[in-house]
Enzyme design. Sequence first.
Site, PDB file in Angstrom:
ATOM      1  N   HIS A 124       0.841  -1.193   0.000  1.00  0.00           N
ATOM      2  CA  HIS A 124       0.000   0.000   0.000  1.00  0.00           C
ATOM      3  C   HIS A 124       0.877   1.245   0.000  1.00  0.00           C
ATOM      4  O   HIS A 124       1.958   1.238   0.584  1.00  0.00           O
ATOM      5  CB  HIS A 124      -0.907   0.025   1.236  1.00  0.00           C
ATOM      6  N   LYS A 126      28.589 -12.995  -1.032  1.00  0.00           N
ATOM      7  CA  LYS A 126      29.662 -13.359  -1.953  1.00  0.00           C
ATOM      8  C   LYS A 126      29.101 -13.560  -3.348  1.00  0.00           C
ATOM      9  O   LYS A 126      27.900 -13.583  -3.548  1.00  0.00           O
ATOM     10  CB  LYS A 126      30.367 -14.627  -1.490  1.00  0.00           C
ATOM     11  N   LYS A 136      15.233  -5.097  -1.777  1.00  0.00           N
ATOM     12  CA  LYS A 136      15.922  -4.440  -2.886  1.00  0.00           C
ATOM     13  C   LYS A 136      16.397  -5.500  -3.862  1.00  0.00           C
ATOM     14  O   LYS A 136      16.569  -6.668  -3.491  1.00  0.00           O
ATOM     15  CB  LYS A 136      17.117  -3.635  -2.372  1.00  0.00           C
TER      16      LYS A 136
END
Length: 111
Positions: free
Chosen positions: A38, A103, A86
């Site tokens: 939202h 890594k 992200k």
Amino acid sequence: MGDWSAIGEETLIYTLGPVTIGQQVTISHRAHLCAGTHDYNQASMPLVKPPIVIGDQAWVCADAFVGPGVTVGEGAVVGARSVVTKNVEPWTVVAGNPARFLKRRALPAAS
């Protein structure tokens, strides 16, 4: 969902927005892919539906959360119980809350 991909038991794929899963992808048990949220900056809190993309040969491990608008790049690994908000770069391993780079992922040469 691409060829040779698998989704584990008790996985939640919340498809308010589009979710694209590539080829040879593993989504392990109890992972949660959430393609909806939202806009809390507006009083009406309207629904928004950003897409999720899981690239070819990626692995989203057990109990991991992948949030709205995230792309998990080709060959990437999202560690167990990680929270991904992200984008994850291709051929990397991330883990934690929030998920952080650990890594590079390199497959052994075929013999």
